[in-house]
Design a protein around this motif. Structure first.
Motif, PDB file in Angstrom:
ATOM      1  N   GLU A  21       0.788  -1.036  -0.128  1.00 46.27           N
ATOM      2  CA  GLU A  21       0.167   0.030  -0.019  1.00 46.27           C
ATOM      3  C   GLU A  21       1.240   1.502   0.213  1.00 46.27           C
ATOM      4  O   GLU A  21       0.526   2.432  -0.867  1.00 46.27           O
ATOM      5  CB  GLU A  21      -0.965  -0.517   0.898  1.00 46.27           C
ATOM      6  N   TYR A  22       1.887   1.298   1.020  1.00 46.18           N
ATOM      7  CA  TYR A  22       3.153   2.727   1.243  1.00 46.18           C
ATOM      8  C   TYR A  22       3.193   2.702  -0.432  1.00 46.18           C
ATOM      9  O   TYR A  22       3.764   3.898  -1.022  1.00 46.18           O
ATOM     10  CB  TYR A  22       3.954   2.087   1.915  1.00 46.18           C
TER      11      TYR A  22
ATOM     12  N   ASN B 197       3.862  -5.213   6.934  1.00 49.18           N
ATOM     13  CA  ASN B 197       1.976  -5.003   8.182  1.00 49.18           C
ATOM     14  C   ASN B 197       2.744  -4.127   8.898  1.00 49.18           C
ATOM     15  O   ASN B 197       1.246  -4.012  10.196  1.00 49.18           O
ATOM     16  CB  ASN B 197       1.264  -5.641   7.650  1.00 49.18           C
ATOM     17  N   GLU B 198       4.196  -3.376   9.345  1.00 47.86           N
ATOM     18  CA  GLU B 198       3.902  -3.109  10.584  1.00 47.86           C
ATOM     19  C   GLU B 198       3.979  -1.828  10.213  1.00 47.86           C
ATOM     20  O   GLU B 198       5.381  -1.171  10.090  1.00 47.86           O
ATOM     21  CB  GLU B 198       4.607  -4.053  11.683  1.00 47.86           C
ATOM     22  N   PRO B 199       3.341  -0.752  10.739  1.00 53.81           N
ATOM     23  CA  PRO B 199       3.851   0.534   9.903  1.00 53.81           C
ATOM     24  C   PRO B 199       5.125   1.007  11.141  1.00 53.81           C
ATOM     25  O   PRO B 199       6.196   1.659   9.972  1.00 53.81           O
ATOM     26  CB  PRO B 199       3.076   1.505  10.909  1.00 53.81           C
ATOM     27  N   ALA B 200       5.201   0.889  12.436  1.00 51.91           N
ATOM     28  CA  ALA B 200       6.421   1.412  13.091  1.00 51.91           C
ATOM     29  C   ALA B 200       7.758   0.701  11.961  1.00 51.91           C
ATOM     30  O   ALA B 200       8.892   1.460  12.065  1.00 51.91           O
ATOM     31  CB  ALA B 200       6.912   0.963  14.415  1.00 51.91           C
ATOM     32  N   LEU B 201       7.517  -0.694  11.989  1.00 49.51           N
ATOM     33  CA  LEU B 201       8.986  -1.100  11.676  1.00 49.51           C
ATOM     34  C   LEU B 201       9.033  -0.911   9.779  1.00 49.51           C
ATOM     35  O   LEU B 201      10.690  -0.471   9.497  1.00 49.51           O
ATOM     36  CB  LEU B 201       8.893  -2.947  11.233  1.00 49.51           C
TER      37      LEU B 201
ATOM     38  N   ARG C 110       8.401   2.503   9.569  1.00 50.84           N
ATOM     39  CA  ARG C 110       9.253   3.729   9.208  1.00 50.84           C
ATOM     40  C   ARG C 110      10.983   3.062   9.670  1.00 50.84           C
ATOM     41  O   ARG C 110      11.687   3.774   9.491  1.00 50.84           O
ATOM     42  CB  ARG C 110       8.867   4.782  10.509  1.00 50.84           C
ATOM     43  N   ARG C 111      10.942   2.430  10.341  1.00 50.26           N
ATOM     44  CA  ARG C 111      12.362   2.447  11.082  1.00 50.26           C
ATOM     45  C   ARG C 111      13.285   2.110   9.744  1.00 50.26           C
ATOM     46  O   ARG C 111      14.650   1.751   9.569  1.00 50.26           O
ATOM     47  CB  ARG C 111      12.109   1.347  12.348  1.00 50.26           C
ATOM     48  N   PHE C 112      12.685   1.249   9.144  1.00 46.32           N
ATOM     49  CA  PHE C 112      13.409   0.146   7.858  1.00 46.32           C
ATOM     50  C   PHE C 112      13.592   1.206   6.585  1.00 46.32           C
ATOM     51  O   PHE C 112      13.963   1.287   5.414  1.00 46.32           O
ATOM     52  CB  PHE C 112      12.451  -1.404   7.246  1.00 46.32           C
ATOM     53  N   GLY C 113      13.150   2.721   6.817  1.00 50.52           N
ATOM     54  CA  GLY C 113      12.816   3.801   5.851  1.00 50.52           C
ATOM     55  C   GLY C 113      11.703   3.407   4.760  1.00 50.52           C
ATOM     56  O   GLY C 113      12.218   4.204   3.410  1.00 50.52           O
ATOM     57  N   LEU C 114      10.922   2.178   4.887  1.00 51.09           N
ATOM     58  CA  LEU C 114      10.227   2.507   4.200  1.00 51.09           C
ATOM     59  C   LEU C 114       9.324   2.841   3.967  1.00 51.09           C
ATOM     60  O   LEU C 114       8.356   3.061   2.877  1.00 51.09           O
ATOM     61  CB  LEU C 114       9.876   1.258   3.890  1.00 51.09           C
ATOM     62  N   ASP C 115       8.974   3.977   4.346  1.00 50.57           N
ATOM     63  CA  ASP C 115       7.748   4.773   4.448  1.00 50.57           C
ATOM     64  C   ASP C 115       8.288   6.380   5.170  1.00 50.57           C
ATOM     65  O   ASP C 115       8.626   6.854   6.750  1.00 50.57           O
ATOM     66  CB  ASP C 115       6.817   4.058   5.428  1.00 50.57           C
ATOM     67  N   GLU C 116       8.186   7.067   4.126  1.00 48.97           N
ATOM     68  CA  GLU C 116       8.654   8.754   3.821  1.00 48.97           C
ATOM     69  C   GLU C 116       7.968   9.261   4.746  1.00 48.97           C
ATOM     70  O   GLU C 116       8.023  10.863   4.346  1.00 48.97           O
ATOM     71  CB  GLU C 116       9.619   9.042   2.750  1.00 48.97           C
ATOM     72  N   ARG C 117       6.711   9.166   4.669  1.00 51.78           N
ATOM     73  CA  ARG C 117       5.392   9.802   5.103  1.00 51.78           C
ATOM     74  C   ARG C 117       5.163  11.221   6.435  1.00 51.78           C
ATOM     75  O   ARG C 117       6.433  10.708   6.872  1.00 51.78           O
ATOM     76  CB  ARG C 117       4.303  10.203   4.908  1.00 51.78           C
TER      77      ARG C 117
END
Length: 303
Positions: A78-79, A290-294, A296-303
């Motif tokens: 989705e991201y 499926n874990e939003p926090a992870l 972000r930690r892995f640099g895969l959600d830049e929003r």
């Protein structure tokens, strides 16, 4: 020469969009003249928006390679789609890339639905034209020209560098006058950690099969250039979702992990011009996609 000196400098942003595995990353690398995005024959290789910069005497184009647009099955998917669609409003031109060897692919129609009605000019870029007969290509151009109001339709081959000059010339005509956003010698704005992590992930994509590649994330935990040393020290962790995948990544007596490290180190040394000491570990983070926090930690959600 005076006319060239008085020529206005142009600059702008171009997004490469399309379904997975049509050659967007290969095209980006070919346009900027250097590898800035990892390449694989597996779909959904690109996860982040990768920026590559082409600078000439009279223009600078910032290309944004986006994740392939597809129907997602997890939060990461989705991201990825959201990241691709967000570029529609942020660029001066959209380069819709499709594959000449797969005309009429339903995935292309899905992308066309996404860009229907956008105000940004759209170029249709038909890639891999070196692999199809000319009559087939002409039919594909005719068919796709009926599907949307494209500002340009340009057949290219990223692999063979066919008609890339035609594409850049067309972009130069469309781009507005503007400044240089980046120094002339810069081809990407991503930091070293990102480039290293993506390089390691590329080697995993090449060496593993089935469910492992898309279950992998790579994080550079430590990057150090020690004083009076020509060695770049890298400590990176390869995360996956299951213990069985961890076993595959490590391999018998560590053979798979060793091979990943050898291939990555060789390319990184050529890229950075330094000796590289690369230490790799494999860890399990169950269902991390499926874990939003992870993400972000892995640099895969830049929003």
């Amino acid at each position: 020469m005076d006319a060239d000196r008085d020529k206005p400098f142009k600059s702008g942003f171009a997004a490469l969009i399309g379904r997975p595995n049509v050659g967007k990353s290969t095209l980006l690398n070919a346009l900027v003249g250097q590898k800035v995005a990892i390449m694989s024959n597996r779909p959904q290789t690109t996860r982040n928006r990768i920026r590559g910069v082409l600078t000439t005497n009279d223009m600078q184009i910032v290309f944004i390679d986006t994740p392939g647009i597809h129907k997602p099955h997890h939060r990461l998917g989705e991201y990825m789609v959201e990241a691709a669609e967000a570029t529609f409003r942020e660029v001066d031109v959209i380069l819709f890339v499709c594959d000449a060897t797969e005309p009429g692919h339903p995935g292309d129609d899905h992308v066309l639905e996404k860009i229907h009605g956008v105000q940004t000019p759209v170029f249709l870029i038909i890639n891999k034209v070196d692999a199809v007969p000319k009559p087939d290509l002409l039919k594909m151009i005719a068919d796709y020209s009926q599907k949307g109001p494209f500002a340009e339709i340009i057949p290219v081959s990223a692999k063979e560098h066919i008609q890339l000059d035609v594409l850049t010339s067309a972009l130069a005509k469309l781009l507005p006058e503007g400044p240089k956003f980046y120094p002339e010698d810069m081809v990407t704005d991503h930091p070293e950690q990102f480039i290293i992590a993506e390089n390691i992930r590329e080697k995993v994509l090449h060496l593993t099969r089935e469910e492992v590649p898309h279950s992998v994330a790579v994080v550079v935990e430590q990057l150090e250039r020690r004083e009076n040393s020509n060695v770049l020290y890298v400590h990176a962790v390869i995360y996956t979702e299951r213990e069985s995948q961890k076993g595959i990544l490590i391999g018998k007596r560590g053979a798979m992990l060793k091979k990943v490290g050898q291939l990555a180190r060789k390319e990184l040394e050529a890229l950075f011009g330094n000796k590289v000491y690369l230490e790799l570990w494999v860890k399990v983070k169950k269902d991390w996609r499926n874990e939003p926090a992870l993400l972000r930690r892995f640099g895969l959600d830049e929003r």
